[in-house]
Design a protein around this motif. Structure first.
Motif, PDB file in Angstrom:
ATOM      1  N   PHE A  46       0.832  -1.205   0.000  1.00  0.00           N
ATOM      2  CA  PHE A  46       0.000   0.000   0.000  1.00  0.00           C
ATOM      3  C   PHE A  46       0.862   1.248   0.000  1.00  0.00           C
ATOM      4  O   PHE A  46       0.587   2.219  -0.709  1.00  0.00           O
ATOM      5  CB  PHE A  46      -0.947  -0.003   1.211  1.00  0.00           C
ATOM      6  N   SER A  60      -5.310   7.670   0.482  1.00  0.00           N
ATOM      7  CA  SER A  60      -6.098   6.520   0.923  1.00  0.00           C
ATOM      8  C   SER A  60      -5.212   5.288   1.093  1.00  0.00           C
ATOM      9  O   SER A  60      -5.448   4.481   1.987  1.00  0.00           O
ATOM     10  CB  SER A  60      -7.251   6.255  -0.031  1.00  0.00           C
ATOM     11  N   GLY A  61      -4.174   5.146   0.260  1.00  0.00           N
ATOM     12  CA  GLY A  61      -3.262   4.029   0.446  1.00  0.00           C
ATOM     13  C   GLY A  61      -2.503   4.126   1.748  1.00  0.00           C
ATOM     14  O   GLY A  61      -2.320   3.139   2.462  1.00  0.00           O
ATOM     15  N   VAL A  63      -3.468   5.850   4.440  1.00  0.00           N
ATOM     16  CA  VAL A  63      -4.427   5.646   5.531  1.00  0.00           C
ATOM     17  C   VAL A  63      -4.674   4.151   5.726  1.00  0.00           C
ATOM     18  O   VAL A  63      -4.709   3.642   6.849  1.00  0.00           O
ATOM     19  CB  VAL A  63      -5.753   6.367   5.203  1.00  0.00           C
ATOM     20  N   PHE A  64      -4.808   3.445   4.611  1.00  0.00           N
ATOM     21  CA  PHE A  64      -5.026   1.998   4.673  1.00  0.00           C
ATOM     22  C   PHE A  64      -3.879   1.320   5.424  1.00  0.00           C
ATOM     23  O   PHE A  64      -4.100   0.466   6.291  1.00  0.00           O
ATOM     24  CB  PHE A  64      -5.126   1.439   3.241  1.00  0.00           C
ATOM     25  N   PHE A  67      -4.231   1.776   9.077  1.00  0.00           N
ATOM     26  CA  PHE A  67      -5.309   0.943   9.612  1.00  0.00           C
ATOM     27  C   PHE A  67      -4.890  -0.522   9.718  1.00  0.00           C
ATOM     28  O   PHE A  67      -5.235  -1.202  10.686  1.00  0.00           O
ATOM     29  CB  PHE A  67      -6.563   1.077   8.749  1.00  0.00           C
ATOM     30  N   ILE A  68      -4.142  -1.009   8.724  1.00  0.00           N
ATOM     31  CA  ILE A  68      -3.720  -2.413   8.777  1.00  0.00           C
ATOM     32  C   ILE A  68      -2.823  -2.636   9.990  1.00  0.00           C
ATOM     33  O   ILE A  68      -2.971  -3.623  10.721  1.00  0.00           O
ATOM     34  CB  ILE A  68      -2.976  -2.825   7.492  1.00  0.00           C
ATOM     35  N   VAL A  71      -5.069  -2.653  13.139  1.00  0.00           N
ATOM     36  CA  VAL A  71      -5.918  -3.844  13.243  1.00  0.00           C
ATOM     37  C   VAL A  71      -5.061  -5.077  13.516  1.00  0.00           C
ATOM     38  O   VAL A  71      -5.442  -5.949  14.302  1.00  0.00           O
ATOM     39  CB  VAL A  71      -6.751  -4.010  11.960  1.00  0.00           C
ATOM     40  N   ALA A  74      -4.429  -5.316  17.146  1.00  0.00           N
ATOM     41  CA  ALA A  74      -5.597  -5.809  17.886  1.00  0.00           C
ATOM     42  C   ALA A  74      -5.727  -7.321  17.739  1.00  0.00           C
ATOM     43  O   ALA A  74      -5.992  -8.047  18.709  1.00  0.00           O
ATOM     44  CB  ALA A  74      -6.860  -5.122  17.376  1.00  0.00           C
TER      45      ALA A  74
ATOM     46  N   VAL B 129     -11.094   0.778   2.450  1.00  0.00           N
ATOM     47  CA  VAL B 129     -10.609   1.013   3.806  1.00  0.00           C
ATOM     48  C   VAL B 129     -11.720   0.764   4.816  1.00  0.00           C
ATOM     49  O   VAL B 129     -11.551   0.010   5.781  1.00  0.00           O
ATOM     50  CB  VAL B 129     -10.059   2.448   3.955  1.00  0.00           C
ATOM     51  N   PHE B 132     -12.558  -2.921   5.051  1.00  0.00           N
ATOM     52  CA  PHE B 132     -11.586  -3.717   5.808  1.00  0.00           C
ATOM     53  C   PHE B 132     -11.759  -3.507   7.304  1.00  0.00           C
ATOM     54  O   PHE B 132     -11.815  -4.468   8.076  1.00  0.00           O
ATOM     55  CB  PHE B 132     -10.168  -3.338   5.365  1.00  0.00           C
ATOM     56  N   VAL B 133     -11.884  -2.238   7.728  1.00  0.00           N
ATOM     57  CA  VAL B 133     -11.946  -1.971   9.165  1.00  0.00           C
ATOM     58  C   VAL B 133     -13.221  -2.563   9.765  1.00  0.00           C
ATOM     59  O   VAL B 133     -13.185  -3.195  10.826  1.00  0.00           O
ATOM     60  CB  VAL B 133     -11.845  -0.454   9.437  1.00  0.00           C
ATOM     61  N   ILE B 140     -12.940  -9.826  14.769  1.00  0.00           N
ATOM     62  CA  ILE B 140     -12.224  -9.910  16.039  1.00  0.00           C
ATOM     63  C   ILE B 140     -13.207 -10.082  17.187  1.00  0.00           C
ATOM     64  O   ILE B 140     -12.973 -10.870  18.104  1.00  0.00           O
ATOM     65  CB  ILE B 140     -11.317  -8.675  16.235  1.00  0.00           C
ATOM     66  N   SER B 178      -4.522  -4.594  -2.035  1.00  0.00           N
ATOM     67  CA  SER B 178      -3.421  -3.705  -2.407  1.00  0.00           C
ATOM     68  C   SER B 178      -3.182  -3.771  -3.919  1.00  0.00           C
ATOM     69  O   SER B 178      -2.856  -2.761  -4.539  1.00  0.00           O
ATOM     70  CB  SER B 178      -2.156  -4.057  -1.624  1.00  0.00           C
ATOM     71  N   TYR B 181      -5.923  -1.811  -5.618  1.00  0.00           N
ATOM     72  CA  TYR B 181      -5.592  -0.390  -5.459  1.00  0.00           C
ATOM     73  C   TYR B 181      -4.560   0.030  -6.501  1.00  0.00           C
ATOM     74  O   TYR B 181      -4.693   1.084  -7.146  1.00  0.00           O
ATOM     75  CB  TYR B 181      -5.064  -0.180  -4.038  1.00  0.00           C
ATOM     76  N   THR B 187      -9.096   3.445  -3.787  1.00  0.00           N
ATOM     77  CA  THR B 187      -9.715   2.463  -2.906  1.00  0.00           C
ATOM     78  C   THR B 187     -11.235   2.609  -2.895  1.00  0.00           C
ATOM     79  O   THR B 187     -11.914   1.804  -2.269  1.00  0.00           O
ATOM     80  CB  THR B 187      -9.209   2.601  -1.460  1.00  0.00           C
TER      81      THR B 187
END
Lengths: 103, 483
Positions: A46, A60-61, A63-64, A67-68, A71, A74, B129, B132-133, B140, B178, B181, B187
């Motif tokens: 990304f 956006s890439g 930001v992605f 986020f990855i 996550v 987590a 995005v 995915f989130v 989870i 990816s 993209y 995205t």
């Protein structure tokens, strides 16, 4: 000038190592590390694509990628907590010993 | 940045907000509740889901698009949101008595609620995005819910297996994203649809779609990504299994509709053959692997794998009819599979095990449970006049309509339905013909009775008067296809 292809090749190699590790390793922690490698390969993709392949929507890439990373953290926390709980009960973290359920 | 926040109309998130508010109340009440008092978390979750469901059905949120289409409300999102909330309400209602004695029910109810909020956001995602989130929010919280039964080690084993397989397929999914993209330069799903157009597609985007199919395959438990399902169904807490088997599967199909049919129709030459193979493998493995099972939950797990294969036929068709058949079948499947799992929930709790032999003579011990379970199994097998029959017929018909080349897929599906009838009838034989092994009636609580009656009504109504629901699903599916 860096080529987008070289980044994609490196990311694919890292991803491949991760896939191999996730399928071949028998220790739960090793499998978790291998999956993290796969996720990081996607992050690398990304970030490099945002610069070189999709300059129109670079944000956006990126930001992605953030986020990855979040996550994945987590997910790793839940995974490690479960490995810990199972280790406490069974005194092992090897996946082939977790066989109370029929595979 | 200020304007970015001010321009947002937050009323778009009304239904999610109602459920989130209920979850907040639940946390607060559990925090201040004196020790020893029973936790009202189940009631609060039920109230939240029913309120959100009523709000969504009686006063639907109008179409909207936020943040350049990163979050959208459309007919598809509204349909699936109602479906998830219905599943949550019925699963919560049915498990009151089961959860009564569990110390972990507060956390468990919270995780089910959070997962539902994630699903509601997921069906509104219009950007990779946000997709995915919200997908990870769903996954989870379900991993945690699967492993929460602290009194049983098998629950943690099921949770870890669910998580490892799930994280692996998530990694495939985002690695595929990816490449999409890179190939499409954005995205946003709308921009991706425009970039793909009708042409052969960028090779990177093609590679991305193939990888993303793997991630989607995991969510709906399609072969070869199905290995987690029997273990999680057997080891996880039953209310979570009941909820996830219908809601999480519906969520997987919702993103399949949005991504494949709605966004990547231009690449259908890539994903239709792959999905055909997946559908045949899923129906075959699910139907045959269920036959030797002696554990009712593993049998239902393989049966639900086979059911996913049937639903895939509607996605392969890719027409408004095909999508509406998928939507209809998922609603029928909700009532059917919940009826089956609510029966399993009550019988297992009473018998202390999940062996099919424990169902011997159930018709004498509890006529209502036996009736609900029998109707559910017959509906899964596709016997008229139940909803499962109409759903399967409609799925098969939608594929035949597209082209005769899909005829073989329908033949395989119909043949395997007959195979599956064999193991469904084995269970029915235990309930109605065998003599009971233990004497005594199995009590069904009032809340579970209401949930079971709702499920029975759902199966029968969708089977005998399917037209109302069918018209609704056609209205939902129409605008999605053929942009």
């Amino acid at each position: 000038m860096m080529d987008v292809r070289s980044f994609a090749v490196i990311a694919t190699v890292v991803f491949g190592i991760g896939v191999y590790g996730a399928l071949a390793r028998r220790h739960a922690i090793a499998v978790i590390i291998a999956i993290e490698l796969m996720l990081n390969a996607a992050v690398l993709n990304f970030v490099s694509f945002s610069r070189l392949a999709a300059p129109g929507s670079a944000v956006s890439g990126q930001v992605f990628a953030v986020f990855i990373i979040t996550v994945a953290a987590a997910e790793a926390i839940v995974a490690l907590a479960l490995v810990l709980a199972l280790h406490r009960a069974l005194k092992t973290a090897r996946l082939d010993r977790f066989n109370m359920l029929k595979w | 940045m200020n304007g970015f926040m001010q321009a947002v109309d937050w009323s778009v998130f009304r239904d999610e907000g109602i459920l989130l508010a209920a979850l907040g109340v639940m946390l607060a009440v559990d925090l201040v509740r004196p020790r020893g008092r029973p936790s009202p978390s189940g009631w609060i979750l039920l109230a939240g889901s029913v309120l959100a469901l009523l709000a969504g059905v009686l006063r639907p949120v109008p179409d909207a698009s936020l943040w350049d289409g990163a979050y959208v409300v459309d007919a598809l999102a509204r349909y699936f949101k109602a479906l998830f909330l219905l599943a949550l309400a019925l699963a919560t209602l049915a498990s009151f008595r089961y959860m009564q004695a569990k110390a972990w029910r507060g956390e468990f109810n919270l995780m089910l609620g959070v997962s539902t909020v994630g699903m509601m956001l997921l069906v509104g995602a219009g950007d990779l995005v946000s997709l995915f989130v919200s997908l990870e929010l769903v996954s989870i919280s379900l991993y945690v819910a699967a492993s929460l039964a602290r009194d049983e080690v098998t629950s943690q084993e099921a949770g870890l297996k669910y998580l490892l397989v799930g994280a692996f397929s998530t990694a495939l999914f985002i690695f595929g994203m990816s490449f999409v993209y890179a190939g499409c330069g954005s995205t946003s799903l709308a921009a991706i649809r425009a970039a793909i157009g009708t042409g052969p597609g960028h090779p990177l985007a093609v590679a991305g779609v193939v990888l993303m199919l793997a991630g989607l395959g995991f969510k709906i438990a399609a072969v070869p990504f199905h290995m987690w399902a029997p273990d999680v169904y057997q080891g996880g807490p039953t209310p979570m299994v009941a909820f996830a088997s219908v809601a999480s599967k519906a969520a997987g199909f919702a993103i399949m509709i949005r991504l494949l049919v709605g966004t990547m129709a231009g690449l259908s030459g890539v994903w239709i053959p792959l999905l055909c193979v997946m559908a045949v493998a899923t129906m075959t493995v699910g139907s045959f692997a269920a036959i030797p099972q002696t554990n009712i939950r593993r049998l239902l797990a393989y049966s639900s794998i086979a059911q996913a294969g049937y639903v895939l036929i509607g996605i392969v068709a890719g027409t408004p009819r095909g999508v509406s058949a998928v939507l209809f079948y998922l609603l029928v499947y909700l009532f059917t599979n919940l009826a089956a799992f609510i029966s399993v929930l009550i019988v297992s709790r009473h018998a202390g095990n999940d062996e099919i032999a424990s169902y011997a003579g159930l018709a004498q011990r509890s006529p209502l449970l036996a009736l609900a379970f029998m109707l559910a199994l017959l509906s899964l097998a596709g016997i008229p006049p139940l909803g499962g029959f109409v759903g399967k017929l409609y799925l098969f018909a939608s594929a035949m309509e597209v082209s005769t080349r899909l005829l073989w897929l329908v033949v395989v599906g119909a043949t395997l339905s007959i195979v599956s009838l064999f193991y469904y009838l084995m269970v029915i034989r235990q309930m109605y013909i065998e003599a009971p092994r233990e004497p005594g009636a199995i009590p069904v609580g009032p809340a579970a009775t209401i949930a079971l009656l709702c499920c029975i009504a759902g199966m029968v109504v969708t089977g005998i008067w399917p037209n109302g629901v069918l018209d609704l699903t056609i209205a939902v599916a129409g605008p999605l296809v053929g942009h």
